[in-house]
Design an enzyme around this catalytic site. Structure first.
Site, PDB file in Angstrom:
ATOM      1  N   HIS A   1      10.124 -30.613   7.323  1.00 44.26           N
ATOM      2  CA  HIS A   1      11.077 -29.551   6.948  1.00 44.26           C
ATOM      3  C   HIS A   1      11.526 -29.667   5.492  1.00 44.26           C
ATOM      4  CE1 HIS A   1      11.321 -28.041  10.968  1.00 44.26           C
ATOM      5  NE2 HIS A   1      11.873 -29.135  11.467  1.00 44.26           N
TER       6      HIS A   1
ATOM      7  N   ASP B   1       4.135 -30.638  15.513  1.00 37.63           N
ATOM      8  CA  ASP B   1       5.567 -30.730  15.833  1.00 37.63           C
ATOM      9  C   ASP B   1       5.996 -29.368  16.396  1.00 37.63           C
ATOM     10  OD1 ASP B   1       8.259 -32.447  14.766  1.00 37.63           O
ATOM     11  OD2 ASP B   1       8.558 -30.289  15.000  1.00 37.63           O
TER      12      ASP B   1
ATOM     13  N   HIS C   1       8.475 -27.665  15.854  1.00 33.90           N
ATOM     14  CA  HIS C   1       9.107 -26.817  14.836  1.00 33.90           C
ATOM     15  C   HIS C   1       8.111 -26.463  13.733  1.00 33.90           C
ATOM     16  CE1 HIS C   1      12.428 -29.306  16.590  1.00 33.90           C
ATOM     17  NE2 HIS C   1      13.012 -28.130  16.641  1.00 33.90           N
TER      18      HIS C   1
ATOM     19  N   ASP D   1       7.780 -33.527  19.715  1.00 34.07           N
ATOM     20  CA  ASP D   1       8.865 -32.784  20.367  1.00 34.07           C
ATOM     21  C   ASP D   1       8.381 -31.549  21.125  1.00 34.07           C
ATOM     22  OD1 ASP D   1       8.270 -31.697  17.914  1.00 34.07           O
ATOM     23  OD2 ASP D   1      10.314 -31.826  17.106  1.00 34.07           O
TER      24      ASP D   1
HETATM   25  C1  X5A Z   1      11.665 -33.012  12.434  1.00 28.17           C
HETATM   26  C2  X5A Z   1      12.336 -32.181  13.455  1.00 28.17           C
HETATM   27  C3  X5A Z   1      14.176 -30.731  14.006  1.00 28.17           C
HETATM   28  C4  X5A Z   1      15.424 -30.191  13.408  1.00 28.17           C
HETATM   29  C5  X5A Z   1      16.221 -29.416  14.436  1.00 28.17           C
HETATM   30  C6  X5A Z   1      17.554 -29.008  13.883  1.00 28.17           C
HETATM   31  N1  X5A Z   1      13.446 -31.565  13.074  1.00 28.17           N
HETATM   32  N2  X5A Z   1      18.324 -28.296  14.850  1.00 28.17           N
HETATM   33  O1  X5A Z   1      11.897 -32.101  14.592  1.00 28.17           O
HETATM   34 ZN    ZN Z   2      10.418 -30.934  15.311  1.00 25.55          ZN
END
Ligand code: X5A
Ligand code: ZN
Length: 647
Positions: free
Chosen positions: A154, A194, A196, A287
């Site tokens: 991110h 991931d 995200h 995740d």
């Molecule tokens: C690296 C990662 C997730 C951030 C979530 C914030 N970040 N709500 O999985």
């Molecule tokens: Zn993530």
């Protein structure tokens, strides 16, 4: 420092004489020191990398790898993708001794905490991925896994976010391309599995055709973290980088092995063949794993190992995994072990997945293929309808197995079902008229309570009972499952009232205020059913029998509800008010709640507001999570908020 480093060995030829690959592992206990400043719990916790390391040791696989301690990234390497300011700001965090100064910096970023060791950990995480990637590119190692934190994908050029300080994988990619041309790495494939979107990595290589960035993530049309359009499939890169950015944005949660492998087989693998990378860097967040509290997806260790195995056919197996997210300690340890076993190529992959991809998965895959086929000819073919018509069957109704009274319940069901059949017969001969008419009209039933969990709602249609329910439902006379399901939010206030319910025991049940309030949003799961079935749902919700001679909502009442917005029912009952929330595809959206008069009584305290029982909350959370609407965290907070705010 680490118990790592010292256990390093080069014992990659096994005793059976088979030659195994030389696999690097980076682990450094120092990265555990990055933690929340005041000891609060946080999903991105030091134990994440500890449990992975312990699992690899206990399984005896770390002993068969080349173990490296961490190494610190150099400023000039970080500055290949980050601004000078960002690098010096992160560096300065360690020398700013006061927590409050760090807290202030952290609060200016999104989803970041900092303590006195965060800076050191961030430099180690990035440097470790660089070191491992370098060794693999040089050929000193065949492949490897950097078990690092904080994660990286991110982090943007001038910004930390989403638990990430430096973009570890992006730094390593740029290092190979820009600082080590003699290694001959000219094309890098970055795969980001991931859950995200890898927004930082996408930005850093947006115009760069040397890096093909592929990210598969929960997106939900921009509603999932990191919110917005960046993770959309239309984001293909720009200038010389056009076509070298591929996003696969899931429209829903619950995606599992079948969905991910479909994205592999029908997008990533054909493109990787055309691109022919010199090395692969994998943003390996776990995740999307089954059991993850943030992801809400269902990838198994077997799924991860198959995805990884398929990537090992490229770049002569030169692949570097770097840990990103992953917040269920057990899931990330098991998934990591499965991946390292694949890297070691020590045994065939065991396991199976039975499900088919979701309908929404095929929709997304087709959209991505269409958009990207301009750059990757192998995506141009239309997928066969045999393939995309394979669908996951409707989940079967789950009967409580932990209950000692299961047998009684089973009798109960049989009893009620047989009565139902008799009544069915009776209905067929005597009072079918209203059912026949109303079975031809569709409505959306908008649920905001436990019916958001599909298996629970299906009890009202097909009969049965799920975990937490105190009684068996007989279901509708017409047991056809909903024709369509979708989610929407409506500007009505959700609240919980009444002392107890027949279904859930002590604790309040969900209502919405029939009047709109633009400051409120209630998540609702919409089921497209017939008006006949809707009546049977209403009967059951209000504790009435389903064999009535007349419906609660007939065609005239439906018209009236559409016109007036809400109509109180003769039945009385807690859900004695039918409300029309609008239309979708020209089909009215109906829900049931209390009357406006009852809301006034709730407000005055004449009828008590009551937080929902645990079983009821769990069912709602399951609905929101499995329906892909919210993460578990978000769902709990959402219900908690509705249950605790005054009316
Ligand atoms: C690296 C990662 C997730 C951030 C979530 C914030 N970040 N709500 O999985
Ligand atoms: Zn993530």
């Amino acid at each position: 420092m680490a118990m790592a480093g010292e256990s390093s060995n080069n014992n990659y030829g096994d005793c059976d004489g088979k030659s195994h690959r030389k696999v690097g592992l980076v682990y450094d206990e120092t990265m555990c020191k990055h933690d929340t400043p005041n000891g609060e719990d946080h999903p991105e916790c030091p134990d994440r990398i500890r449990v992975i390391w312990e699992k690899l040791q206990l399984a005896g696989v770390s002993q068969r790898c080349v173990v490296l301690g961490g190494s610190k990234a150099e400023d000039k390497h970080l500055q290949l993708v980050h601004t000078k300011d960002h690098v010096s700001l992160v560096k300065s965090l360690s020398t700013k001794k006061k927590d409050y100064r760090r807290n202030r910096i952290a609060s200016q970023w999104n989803s970041i905490y900092l303590n006195g060791s965060s800076s050191e950990a961030a430099f180690l995480a990035a440097g470790s991925v660089v070191e491992l990637a370098e060794k693999v590119a040089e050929g000193e190692l065949d492949c490897g896994y950097a078990i690092v934190r904080p994660p990286g994908h991110h982090a943007e050029p001038d910004e930390a976010m989403g638990f990430c300080l430096f973009n570890n994988v992006a730094v390593a990619a740029s290092y190979l391309l820009d600082e080590r041309p003699e290694l001959g790495v000219k094309k890098i494939l970055i795969v980001d599995w991931d859950v995200h979107h890898g927004n930082g990595t996408q930005k850093m290589f947006w115009k760069d055709p040397r890096v093909l960035f592929f990210s598969v993530h929960r997106h939900e049309h921009g509603g999932f973290y990191p919110a917005g359009d960046d993770g959309d499939y239309n984001m293909v890169g720009e200038g010389p980088g056009e076509g070298f950015n591929i996003n696969v944005p899931w429209e829903q949660g619950r995606c599992g092995d079948a969905d991910y492998l479909a994205a592999w087989d029908h997008i990533l693998i054909p493109v990787a063949k055309e691109f022919n990378p010199d090395i692969i860097l994998l943003s390996a967040g776990f995740d999307a794993a089954i059991g993850d509290p943030l992801g809400g997806c269902r990838v198994t260790p077997y799924g991860y190992s198959v995805m990884l195995k398929k990537l090992m056919d490229f770049a002569q197996g030169k692949i570097v995994l770097a840990l990103e997210g992953g917040y269920n300690l057990d899931s990330i340890a098991k998934s990591s072990l499965a991946c390292v076993q694949v890297l070691l190529e020590d045994k065939p992959i065991q396991g199976s997945s039975e499900a088919y991809p979701f309908e929404s998965t095929w929709r997304v895959i087709q959209a991505v293929r269409k958009k990207l086929s301009a750059y990757w000819p192998s995506l141009a073919d239309v997928l066969s309808s045999n393939l995309i018509n394979q669908k996951t069957p409707t989940p079967i109704i789950v009967f409580s197995s932990s209950d000692s009274e299961t047998e009684d319940y089973a009798d109960d069901i049989l009893d009620q079902m047989s009565r139902l059949n008799i009544e069915n017969h009776h209905v067929d001969t005597v009072s079918t008229s209203w059912r026949r008419d109303l079975s031809k009209v569709d409505v959306w039933y908008a649920s905001f309570g436990s019916n958001m969990w599909k298996p629970r709602f299906l009890c009202y249609i097909q009969g049965g009972q799920v975990e937490g329910m105190k009684k068996v439902c007989v279901g509708s006379m017409d047991k056809t499952p909903p024709k369509q399901i979708m989610w929407e939010s409506f500007p009505h206030r959700l609240f919980f009232g009444r002392e107890s319910s027949v279904t859930w025991g002590v604790g309040g049940v969900a209502f919405i205020n029939p009047l709109t309030d633009l400051n409120d949003q209630t998540h609702m799961c919409l089921y497209r059913i017939t008006l006949e079935q809707f009546n049977d749902v209403l009967f059951q919700e209000n504790g009435l029998k389903v064999d009535s001679d007349s419906p609660l909502v007939d065609l005239d009442t439906l018209q009236l509800v559409e016109k007036k917005g809400s109509v109180p029912l003769a039945s009385g009952g807690w859900y004695g008010n039918v409300v029309c929330l609008g239309k979708e595809c020209d089909v009215p959206i109906l829900t049931m709640t209390c009357t406006v008069a009852a809301v006034e009584k709730f407000k005055s305290g004449e009828i008590p507001l009551r937080p929902p029982s645990e079983a009821y909350v769990n069912t709602m959370v399951r609905g929101l999570v499995e329906g892909g609407r919210l993460s578990e965290e978000e769902a709990k907070a959402y219900i908690d908020n509705a249950a605790s705010k005054p009316l």
